[in-house]
Design a protein around this motif. Sequence first.
Motif, short mmCIF file in Angstrom:
data_model
loop_
_atom_site.label_atom_id
_atom_site.label_comp_id
_atom_site.label_asym_id
_atom_site.label_seq_id
_atom_site.Cartn_x
_atom_site.Cartn_y
_atom_site.Cartn_z
N ASN A 156 6.63 25.96 -12.66
CA ASN A 156 6.91 26.54 -13.98
C ASN A 156 7.65 25.59 -14.92
OD1 ASN A 156 9.39 26.63 -12.73
ND2 ASN A 156 9.71 28.82 -13.01
N GLU A 157 8.01 24.41 -14.44
CA GLU A 157 8.62 23.40 -15.30
C GLU A 157 7.63 22.27 -15.58
OE1 GLU A 157 12.44 22.21 -13.87
OE2 GLU A 157 13.19 24.27 -13.85
N TYR A 158 6.36 22.49 -15.28
CA TYR A 158 5.27 21.55 -15.53
C TYR A 158 5.40 20.26 -14.72
CZ TYR A 158 4.67 24.85 -19.30
OH TYR A 158 4.53 26.02 -20.02
N ILE A 159 5.89 20.40 -13.50
CA ILE A 159 5.88 19.30 -12.56
C ILE A 159 4.60 19.48 -11.73
CG2 ILE A 159 7.06 18.11 -10.68
CD1 ILE A 159 8.65 18.20 -13.35
N VAL A 160 3.80 18.43 -11.65
CA VAL A 160 2.54 18.50 -10.92
C VAL A 160 2.73 17.84 -9.56
CG1 VAL A 160 0.08 17.92 -10.93
CG2 VAL A 160 1.25 18.38 -13.11
N TYR A 161 2.40 18.58 -8.51
CA TYR A 161 2.48 18.09 -7.13
C TYR A 161 1.05 17.90 -6.65
CZ TYR A 161 7.21 19.93 -7.52
OH TYR A 161 8.48 20.19 -7.92
N GLY A 162 0.77 16.77 -6.03
CA GLY A 162 -0.55 16.54 -5.48
C GLY A 162 -0.45 16.01 -4.07
N TRP A 163 -1.40 16.41 -3.22
CA TRP A 163 -1.42 15.94 -1.83
C TRP A 163 -2.86 15.95 -1.33
CZ3 TRP A 163 0.24 20.60 -3.58
CH2 TRP A 163 -0.41 21.73 -3.11
N LEU B 232 -4.48 5.14 -6.09
CA LEU B 232 -4.52 6.56 -5.69
C LEU B 232 -5.40 6.82 -4.48
CD1 LEU B 232 -4.61 8.28 -9.19
CD2 LEU B 232 -2.70 8.18 -7.58
N LYS B 233 -6.30 5.91 -4.18
CA LYS B 233 -7.16 6.07 -2.99
C LYS B 233 -6.33 6.04 -1.71
CE LYS B 233 -11.23 4.16 -5.21
NZ LYS B 233 -12.18 3.03 -5.29
N ASN B 234 -5.18 5.38 -1.73
CA ASN B 234 -4.33 5.27 -0.55
C ASN B 234 -3.12 6.21 -0.57
OD1 ASN B 234 -5.76 3.09 0.75
ND2 ASN B 234 -5.04 1.83 -0.94
N VAL B 235 -2.89 6.85 -1.69
CA VAL B 235 -1.72 7.72 -1.84
C VAL B 235 -2.02 9.09 -1.25
CG1 VAL B 235 -0.31 8.91 -3.57
CG2 VAL B 235 -0.84 6.49 -3.85
N ASN B 236 -1.08 9.60 -0.46
CA ASN B 236 -1.24 10.93 0.14
C ASN B 236 -0.49 12.01 -0.62
OD1 ASN B 236 -2.79 9.99 2.34
ND2 ASN B 236 -0.92 9.23 3.29
N LYS B 237 0.58 11.62 -1.31
CA LYS B 237 1.40 12.57 -2.07
C LYS B 237 1.80 11.96 -3.39
CE LYS B 237 3.28 14.72 2.06
NZ LYS B 237 4.47 14.97 2.88
N ILE B 238 1.84 12.81 -4.43
CA ILE B 238 2.22 12.35 -5.76
C ILE B 238 2.94 13.50 -6.48
CG2 ILE B 238 -0.03 12.94 -6.76
CD1 ILE B 238 0.30 10.35 -8.50
N VAL B 239 3.99 13.17 -7.20
CA VAL B 239 4.73 14.15 -8.00
C VAL B 239 4.89 13.56 -9.40
CG1 VAL B 239 6.89 15.43 -8.26
CG2 VAL B 239 5.99 14.95 -5.97
N ILE B 240 4.47 14.32 -10.41
CA ILE B 240 4.50 13.82 -11.78
C ILE B 240 5.14 14.85 -12.71
CG2 ILE B 240 3.13 12.99 -13.73
CD1 ILE B 240 0.99 12.13 -11.73
N ALA B 241 6.16 14.43 -13.43
CA ALA B 241 6.74 15.28 -14.48
C ALA B 241 5.79 15.21 -15.66
CB ALA B 241 8.12 14.77 -14.87
N ILE C 82 0.86 -1.18 0.00
CA ILE C 82 0.00 0.00 0.00
C ILE C 82 0.90 1.24 0.00
CG2 ILE C 82 -1.82 1.27 1.20
CD1 ILE C 82 -2.63 -1.41 2.51
N PRO C 83 1.20 1.77 -1.18
CA PRO C 83 2.07 2.96 -1.22
C PRO C 83 1.32 4.21 -0.78
CG PRO C 83 1.30 2.44 -3.42
CD PRO C 83 0.78 1.34 -2.51
N ASN C 84 2.03 5.14 -0.16
CA ASN C 84 1.41 6.41 0.19
C ASN C 84 2.04 7.58 -0.57
OD1 ASN C 84 3.83 6.70 1.49
ND2 ASN C 84 2.98 6.85 3.55
N PHE C 85 3.03 7.28 -1.42
CA PHE C 85 3.69 8.30 -2.23
C PHE C 85 4.04 7.71 -3.58
CE2 PHE C 85 7.63 10.27 -3.80
CZ PHE C 85 7.23 11.60 -3.86
#
Length: 93
Positions: A85-92, A45-54, A22-25
């Motif tokens: 500004n480099e189109y990296i998407v951060y989600g939490w 994604l239901k268990n993920v608390n943080k995600i970073v996507i280029a 069960i990943p959280n990141f």
Amino acid sequence: KSAPEIKPIIIIDNIIKNLNIIPNFITMDIEGSEIEALQGAIETLKNVNKIVIAAYHYRSDINEKTYNYVNNFLQNNGFTTFVDNEYIVYGWK
């Protein structure tokens, strides 16, 4: 002209289930395949608390870089997001 190379698709939800984890990141930099990866990670994604996507890769099928799709997808799945500004998407959550 040679035929395009066919590559197997491995769905993130299946990997997580098979490994019984069960990943959280999550972090991704997968050269424009972010859309497909996210579509195959709905349960994860239901268990993920943080995600970073280029998400700076241009896709001709959507006629733009992937960051708009990624940003909207994450927001629709319960994440607060920020795109730098480099189109990296951060989600939490």
